[in-house]
Write a protein that holds these residues in place. Structure first.
Motif, PDB file in Angstrom:
ATOM      1  N   UNK A 212       0.766  -1.275   0.013  1.00  0.00           N
ATOM      2  CA  UNK A 212       0.220  -0.041   0.000  1.00  0.00           C
ATOM      3  C   UNK A 212       0.907   1.031   0.139  1.00  0.00           C
ATOM      4  N   UNK A 213       2.144   1.116   0.311  1.00  0.00           N
ATOM      5  CA  UNK A 213       3.030   2.484   0.151  1.00  0.00           C
ATOM      6  C   UNK A 213       2.985   3.043  -1.335  1.00  0.00           C
ATOM      7  N   UNK A 214       3.115   4.263  -1.411  1.00  0.00           N
ATOM      8  CA  UNK A 214       3.230   4.859  -2.785  1.00  0.00           C
ATOM      9  C   UNK A 214       4.595   5.037  -3.124  1.00  0.00           C
ATOM     10  N   UNK A 215       4.927   4.438  -4.319  1.00  0.00           N
ATOM     11  CA  UNK A 215       6.446   4.476  -4.907  1.00  0.00           C
ATOM     12  C   UNK A 215       6.415   5.684  -5.620  1.00  0.00           C
ATOM     13  N   UNK A 216       7.458   6.350  -5.904  1.00  0.00           N
ATOM     14  CA  UNK A 216       7.813   7.319  -6.798  1.00  0.00           C
ATOM     15  C   UNK A 216       9.221   7.415  -7.428  1.00  0.00           C
ATOM     16  N   UNK A 217       9.296   8.448  -8.258  1.00  0.00           N
ATOM     17  CA  UNK A 217      10.511   8.552  -8.938  1.00  0.00           C
ATOM     18  C   UNK A 217      10.926   7.174  -9.810  1.00  0.00           C
ATOM     19  N   UNK A 218       9.800   6.848 -10.666  1.00  0.00           N
ATOM     20  CA  UNK A 218       9.736   5.646 -11.385  1.00  0.00           C
ATOM     21  C   UNK A 218       9.975   4.333 -10.706  1.00  0.00           C
ATOM     22  N   UNK A 219       9.506   4.267  -9.549  1.00  0.00           N
ATOM     23  CA  UNK A 219       9.514   3.027  -8.672  1.00  0.00           C
ATOM     24  C   UNK A 219      10.817   2.866  -8.029  1.00  0.00           C
TER      25      UNK A 219
END
Length: 333
Positions: free
Chosen positions: A134-141
């Motif tokens: 459920x955590x949000x990934x950023x910067x292209x995972x």
């Protein structure tokens, strides 16, 4: 429900990303405009255009080509990739983009999202990449945000996002099926239209997504791409699936969602309202800090009044919840 067709552009060419990594990009052709037109001719309702150079390398050489594609097509085009500033958002909207899609920038700069949604109502879409926990990934995972799906959904809904594009970080769409519970959770959390952005393996996966229903509504759209170009199914077949599911064959066939008692459902809705008001208060507080740093004290004080108003609304809702449960406890006694 609308069928979105994805066109990835890199170095002026159409490409496919087998595992979501630009380093593994496979060139499909050197004419993204023709590819987009072929999607439209096949029956796609919308085009989801992704500038991978802008997203991965902050290089904007594809923008003139994207402008050309927007103006050449007869269907709405939403543009994603590298939109990190109000200036770039404005430029794409002025070029004729139906909507623009923001990812990492929206997660990391909530004030900007609020401002853009206010200045461009109905134009700002937020893309959320979710890990299995459920955590949000950023910067292209490549990075973890430390934030989780429901809180981000509520925040973007409060800001006024036109839609949410939901994708699963790390998932290979041709190998793994979509996480239906994840999409159901998004539908239950907010009223904002939700678009499944992670692709599907086959028509059965597509049917599962089409069947999903929560709070009396389903997904607003589904983005497809390489599952079609690799021959898994055609746009025509996909379009048939979008309209063939009868109303009595929705969510319950796939996921048995426990029914929430009416009294608890009211409390759930009330607590969501509290969360929305607190998020609005937090956004106003962040804006006040920004105004103080720029020596605009009057504007900061006006944000202070807004903060007070949102906190008061949250307190009023909490008081109603407390009274409702106190009454229920008395009834039980």
């Amino acid at each position: 429900m609308d069928l979105y067709a994805r066109v990835n552009i890199m170095d002026g060419r159409s490409v496919r990303l087998p595992h979501g990594n630009v380093a593994d990009a496979i060139v499909l052709d050197s004419d993204p405009l023709a590819r987009a037109q072929s999607w439209v001719e096949a029956g796609a309702d919308r085009i989801h255009l992704v500038d991978l150079d802008a997203a991965a390398f902050r290089e904007y050489g594809n923008r003139p080509l994207i402008d050309e594609i927007i103006n050449a097509l007869d269907v709405p085009v939403q543009v994603a990739g590298g939109i990190r500033s109000p200036l770039e958002a404005q430029r794409n909207i002025d070029a004729g983009a139906w909507r623009i899609v923001m990812g990492t920038a929206a997660i990391e700069d909530q004030n900007m999202v609020w401002d853009l949604c206010r200045d461009h109502p109905g134009k700002i879409v937020v893309s959320i990449d979710v890990r299995p926990d459920g955590e949000i990934a950023t910067r292209g995972w490549t990075m973890n945000s430390g934030r989780y799906l429901e809180e981000v959904l509520i925040e973007m809904s409060s800001a006024g996002a036109a839609a949410i594009v939901l994708a699963e970080a790390g998932r290979d769409a041709l190998e793994d099926g979509p996480d239906l519970r994840l999409h159901l959770e998004a539908l239950e959390a907010v009223d904002v239209p939700v678009i499944a952005g992670g692709g599907v393996r086959n028509l059965d996966d597509l049917r599962d997504l089409v069947r999903l229903q929560a709070m009396g509504r389903g997904l607003d759209g589904i983005i497809v791409g390489r599952e079609v170009t690799s021959g898994r199914f055609t746009v025509e077949e996909a379009k048939k699936v979008l309209i063939e599911i009868p109303a009595d064959q929705l969510t319950q066939e796939i996921i048995e969602t426990p029914k929430v008692p009416r009294s608890l459902a009211k409390s759930e809705a009330a607590f969501k309202k509290v969360a929305e008001e607190l998020e609005r208060a937090a956004a106003a507080a962040r804006e006040a800090v920004k105004r103080i740093k720029s020596s605009d004290v009057d504007a900061a004080m006006s944000r202070g009044l807004a903060i007070s108003g949102h906190l008061q609304k949250a307190d009023e809702v909490l008081s109603k919840i407390a009274k409702r449960h106190a009454f229920r406890d008395d009834q039980d006694d």
